[in-house]
Design an enzyme around this catalytic site. Structure first.
Site, short mmCIF file in Angstrom:
data_model
loop_
_atom_site.label_atom_id
_atom_site.label_comp_id
_atom_site.label_asym_id
_atom_site.label_seq_id
_atom_site.Cartn_x
_atom_site.Cartn_y
_atom_site.Cartn_z
N SER A 197 -3.12 -7.55 3.02
CA SER A 197 -3.45 -7.35 4.45
C SER A 197 -3.65 -8.82 5.01
O SER A 197 -3.36 -9.05 6.01
CB SER A 197 -4.36 -6.49 4.89
N LYS A 229 -16.98 -7.02 6.63
CA LYS A 229 -15.81 -7.32 7.06
C LYS A 229 -15.70 -7.26 8.48
O LYS A 229 -16.28 -6.40 9.19
CB LYS A 229 -14.53 -6.62 6.43
N ARG A 284 -2.06 -6.05 -8.33
CA ARG A 284 -1.05 -6.97 -8.34
C ARG A 284 -0.97 -8.18 -9.39
O ARG A 284 -0.03 -8.68 -9.85
CB ARG A 284 -1.21 -7.64 -6.78
N HIS A 294 0.91 -1.17 0.13
CA HIS A 294 -0.07 -0.18 -0.06
C HIS A 294 0.99 1.28 -0.01
O HIS A 294 0.87 2.40 -0.75
CB HIS A 294 -0.84 0.17 1.30
#
Length: 157
Positions: A127, A40, A89, A16
């Site tokens: 994460s 979440k 990514r 990040h």
């Protein structure tokens, strides 16, 4: 031009940080928007996540930190933002983020999404991976800043 980089940052990773620092070379101001996603379950509270992100960018004057809940485009409209920065990514990231970019554009025609590809050394990092490695006793030295690792240790003990 101002831009926004939204995310949960639970916790903020070196990936990040790399994307945000690189983006800050092209935008006058970047707001890192730490979000609340009711779907979440977070390890860190919203305020803890915000604080960890703030500490990560204390030396970059172009980066500001805020929090929000709800639709990104509502936040953007309210604060007069047009540019969204997203890190990529993998192809899977692209598929998801392209769909989100089109949805955001549909909801807020002024929204433009700028994709920045991750550095190869962070191309696997998330994460979720950090939490998994941490909970299984692996080394995090290449994945997160020291202050985030310290916060993880305090949180888990």
């Amino acid at each position: 031009m101002k831009a926004i980089y939204p995310g949960s940052f639970d916790p903020v990773t070196n990936g990040h940080i790399d994307i945000i620092n690189r983006a800050s070379e092209f935008f006058d101001e970047i707001v890192v928007a730490v979000m609340i996603n009711p779907k979440k379950q977070y390890l860190f509270s919203l305020e803890e996540r915000r604080k960890l992100v703030e500490e990560s960018f204390q030396n970059n004057k172009r980066v500001k930190i805020d929090t929000f809940e709800g639709l990104l485009v509502d936040y953007m409209r309210e604060h007069n933002y047009r540019a969204i920065i997203k890190g990529l990514r993998t192809l899977t990231d692209y598929a998801y983020e392209a769909q989100m970019a089109l949805t955001n554009k549909n909801l807020y025609k002024e929204a433009e999404t700028f994709f920045i590809h991750s550095e190869e050394k962070y191309s696997f990092l998330s994460s979720s991976i950090v939490r998994e490695v941490y909970f299984n006793g692996g080394s995090l030295s290449n994945y997160i800043p020291n202050h985030v690792e310290k916060a993880l240790l305090e949180k888990i003990q």
